[in-house]
Design a protein around this motif. Sequence first.
Motif, short mmCIF file in Angstrom:
data_model
loop_
_atom_site.label_atom_id
_atom_site.label_comp_id
_atom_site.label_asym_id
_atom_site.label_seq_id
_atom_site.Cartn_x
_atom_site.Cartn_y
_atom_site.Cartn_z
N THR A 156 0.85 -1.19 0.00
CA THR A 156 0.00 0.00 0.00
C THR A 156 0.89 1.24 0.00
O THR A 156 1.74 1.38 0.89
CB THR A 156 -0.91 0.01 1.24
OG1 THR A 156 -1.64 -1.23 1.30
CG2 THR A 156 -1.89 1.17 1.17
N PRO A 157 0.72 2.13 -0.96
CA PRO A 157 1.71 3.21 -1.13
C PRO A 157 1.78 4.22 0.00
O PRO A 157 2.83 4.84 0.19
CB PRO A 157 1.26 3.88 -2.44
CG PRO A 157 -0.15 3.48 -2.64
CD PRO A 157 -0.29 2.12 -2.03
N TRP A 158 0.71 4.43 0.75
CA TRP A 158 0.78 5.45 1.80
C TRP A 158 1.19 4.89 3.16
O TRP A 158 1.32 5.63 4.12
CB TRP A 158 -0.54 6.20 1.92
CG TRP A 158 -1.76 5.35 2.14
CD1 TRP A 158 -2.27 4.94 3.33
CD2 TRP A 158 -2.62 4.82 1.13
NE1 TRP A 158 -3.39 4.17 3.13
CE2 TRP A 158 -3.64 4.09 1.79
CE3 TRP A 158 -2.63 4.90 -0.26
CZ2 TRP A 158 -4.65 3.43 1.09
CZ3 TRP A 158 -3.65 4.25 -0.95
CH2 TRP A 158 -4.64 3.53 -0.29
N ILE A 159 1.37 3.58 3.25
CA ILE A 159 1.92 3.00 4.48
C ILE A 159 3.42 2.85 4.26
O ILE A 159 3.88 1.89 3.65
CB ILE A 159 1.27 1.65 4.82
CG1 ILE A 159 -0.25 1.81 4.94
CG2 ILE A 159 1.85 1.10 6.12
CD1 ILE A 159 -0.99 0.52 5.21
N LEU A 160 4.17 3.85 4.70
CA LEU A 160 5.59 3.91 4.37
C LEU A 160 6.43 2.94 5.19
O LEU A 160 7.43 2.42 4.72
CB LEU A 160 6.10 5.34 4.56
CG LEU A 160 5.34 6.42 3.75
CD1 LEU A 160 5.93 7.79 4.02
CD2 LEU A 160 5.38 6.10 2.26
N VAL A 161 6.03 2.71 6.46
CA VAL A 161 6.78 1.83 7.34
C VAL A 161 5.79 1.01 8.15
O VAL A 161 4.77 1.53 8.60
CB VAL A 161 7.70 2.64 8.29
CG1 VAL A 161 8.41 1.71 9.27
CG2 VAL A 161 8.73 3.44 7.50
N GLY A 162 6.09 -0.27 8.33
CA GLY A 162 5.30 -1.07 9.25
C GLY A 162 4.20 -1.90 8.64
O GLY A 162 3.50 -2.63 9.37
N GLU A 163 4.01 -1.86 7.33
CA GLU A 163 2.96 -2.66 6.72
C GLU A 163 3.33 -4.14 6.76
O GLU A 163 4.45 -4.52 6.49
CB GLU A 163 2.72 -2.23 5.27
CG GLU A 163 1.60 -2.99 4.60
CD GLU A 163 1.36 -2.54 3.16
OE1 GLU A 163 0.32 -2.92 2.59
OE2 GLU A 163 2.20 -1.79 2.62
N ILE A 164 2.38 -4.98 7.13
CA ILE A 164 2.57 -6.42 7.11
C ILE A 164 2.14 -6.93 5.74
O ILE A 164 0.96 -6.90 5.39
CB ILE A 164 1.76 -7.11 8.22
CG1 ILE A 164 2.22 -6.59 9.59
CG2 ILE A 164 1.92 -8.63 8.16
CD1 ILE A 164 1.38 -7.10 10.75
N THR A 165 3.10 -7.35 4.94
CA THR A 165 2.81 -7.77 3.57
C THR A 165 2.78 -9.30 3.49
O THR A 165 3.46 -9.99 4.25
CB THR A 165 3.86 -7.24 2.60
OG1 THR A 165 5.16 -7.64 3.04
CG2 THR A 165 3.80 -5.71 2.54
N PRO A 166 2.01 -9.83 2.54
CA PRO A 166 1.97 -11.28 2.37
C PRO A 166 3.25 -11.80 1.72
O PRO A 166 4.04 -11.03 1.17
CB PRO A 166 0.76 -11.49 1.45
CG PRO A 166 0.68 -10.22 0.66
CD PRO A 166 1.13 -9.13 1.60
N ALA A 167 3.43 -13.10 1.76
CA ALA A 167 4.51 -13.72 0.98
C ALA A 167 4.22 -13.48 -0.50
O ALA A 167 3.06 -13.41 -0.92
CB ALA A 167 4.56 -15.21 1.28
N PHE A 168 5.26 -13.34 -1.28
CA PHE A 168 5.07 -13.03 -2.70
C PHE A 168 4.19 -14.08 -3.39
O PHE A 168 3.37 -13.74 -4.25
CB PHE A 168 6.42 -12.91 -3.41
CG PHE A 168 7.22 -11.73 -2.97
CD1 PHE A 168 6.76 -10.44 -3.17
CD2 PHE A 168 8.45 -11.90 -2.34
CE1 PHE A 168 7.51 -9.34 -2.76
CE2 PHE A 168 9.20 -10.81 -1.94
CZ PHE A 168 8.73 -9.53 -2.15
#
Length: 829
Positions: free
Chosen positions: A522-534
Amino acid sequence: MSEQDRIQRNVLPIPDRPRTGLITYDAKDPETHYPKITQLRPPKGAPNVLVILIDDAGFGSSSAFGGPCATPTFEKLAANGLKYNRFHTTALCSPSRQALLTGRNHHTVGMGGITEIASGSPGYNSILPNTCSPLARTLKLNGYATAQFGKCHEVPVWETSPAGPFTAWPTGGGGFEYFYGFIGGEAHQWYPSLYEGTTPIEVKKTPEEGYHLVPDMTDKAINWIGQQKALIPDKPFFAYFAPGATHAPHHVPKEWADKYKGKFDQGWDKLREETFARQKKLGVIPPDCQLTQRHKEIPSWDEMPAALKPVLAREMEVYAGFMEFTDHHIGRLIDSIGKLGLLDDTLIYLIIGDNGASAEGTLHGTYNEMINFNGASALETPEFLMARLEKLGGPESYNHYAVGWAHALNTPYQWTKQVASHWGGTRNGTIIHWPKGIKGKGELRTQFHHLIDVAPTILELAGLPEPLFVNGVEQKPIEGVSMAYSLNDAKAPERRETQYFEMFGNRGIYHKGWTAVTRHKTPWILVGEITPAFDDDIWELYDTSKDWSQSNNLAKQMPEKLHELQRLWLIEAVRYNVLPLDDQVAERLNADTAGRPVLITGKSQILFGSMGRLSENSVINIKNKSHSVTAAITVPSKPAEGVIIAQGGNIGGWSLYAKGGKLKYCYNLLGIDYFYAESATALPEGDHQVRMEFAYAGGGLGKGGIVSLYVDGNKVGEGKVAATAAMIFSADDGCDVGVDTASPVSPDYGPRGNEFNGVVKGIQLAISEDSENVDHLVSPAEAVRIAMARQELLHGQIYRTAQTSGPRRLRRRGKRSGRRLLIMIQESQ
């Protein structure tokens, strides 16, 4: 065929031709013959070239493509040239610029992200390979005059200091003979940190006196082109005009923003609908195009608090004024070329955005984007923003609009800047103007193209071959496809059939009318986003030969077609250096764990008098820890006045200075609050050592502390700082010794005339235990010896470990090293 046309240009620089024929003894001998001196020029018919690259502008921003921002210059160029409505960028600034200037994909040239997050991975190291010589160098070595104006965000961060090396700067290895602009991702438009070539310069006027960067760089470009044609009229020019506009901060004179008062009170959802209708009327999207749905992550206008809506509307008014203001000054540049009689034979590329509109301004926008970058966006309440509404766009602000406006300015597409998967992040309206070479006027071109296609187009139209060798190095073939075939044939079959996209794990592939895409971050979450495995990312499939805006996802209906395109994406990723995928933005901000070189290691640093324009990558990091600043100064007979050392600017930073004869310290907390400490008595005449000690409160990031001031080891003042910036002071305002350049940190002095009226002989910055000193005095000779020895030892140790073992190995080695390398790295952050 002319002599210039007979020159073999595949090897650059073009080898000098050996002397042949009879050599006489006496020049007066009638048989004496030798060729006259000729100057290198491109082949006959090579046009002047002007490439204009707008920053952070979506497909639906400019009125030339149906947007709400009036751009009469853009419209005029389009009316006499061509519009390309399927032209694409990379979704981020540094990658787009490196791709544009080399004709290669951004991972091929090491720019998988911005320079500030470079890692050791070849596709992400921000180092331009010497096998991919840039377009400007090719043109220069073929006889073009070359110049760049505005933004350069392609220099590796460890090479941005006054110590160089300057091989990646525009006038170093970039191929430009002249540069006037800034090195970095953005600039304070009212108080920019500028360079002419590689020399830092200070502008002479203040905002109150009418200064703004856009008209300034326009004046420089006009004067440079005029000078070139006055002195060497037969030599064509290549000018690259890349304003920081319309990237944040959105700075513009108030009267330009006021032209849009009330025009955005309807909100961003209605603006999307209005823009969509204009785009269909203009024909820049087909009649059957569908307006994509707003994603649930982006709030509707009706969901926004009523108390905030006046601020939100003003954010957009300021942005629209900024774009129109930029268009106006580009119009001045175009008019100047016309007055010289050169417009018909000048190939103009106008690319309206190096990526889609930016969603980096948070869901409600920001008065000072450094507040968000420091994790303090909660401070910007509706009340806070309303109190500063009239200052948006002015010299005290550093503003950015809300996510909803970015989404609207990318109409009719999904998503925004950074999201390379969808057209909202990568499709940018483009105009080509060249009356001498283009027969049609006001026509539309729908062939699929990309930034990497610009360089081969310019070479073809200039009659120049792609070089095989440059400076003795064999070149990697240009990966772009010339667009020349489409200039005079609207129905020509497109020659770019395949193009991959990737940014922060957001991925896409275009192939013969089909696209497969997946959004990862998500472009506006600059730090700390929990992203899924690719592998867990959800892919979408679109038939863009029928579905212009990627509105009808066919993934469930056509899984085999989706799999085919996913496999093609992987093939292209391997071909162009995309792997391994890397979404670790926060980790890559730390140079030590990312594996890139750093200028300063250890816990102390020595600066000498008159050093300045030092970026935050060039100065030891004092944030979130106890630290000290010690300066050896000579106080004049008159009361001491002026800056001893300062870092940052009016949007955040700190300064140690003299005011009314007394020693004073100011901590500027993100332009929101100011904290001071001041000596009880005036500084006496003569040589003295002044010192500031900051005792950090601890307990996390961005906490406060106690400031103590010392003169010759004696305590003379104290003050409290309630909170501090945790991550960054400024994107462009650096650290200066003996003066505070660009915008001033402290309101106690102005942007000009703030130099220290005595002599600053040297300064030591120290952190953690190196900042502790029971005598509150520093031996200058010992400080220099220790700093230099430690710098050499630790730099070599970290660099060797990073080079041979990578970030994971670096962390493991730190755990068991006798020097406790990991602890040192953490403390130096």
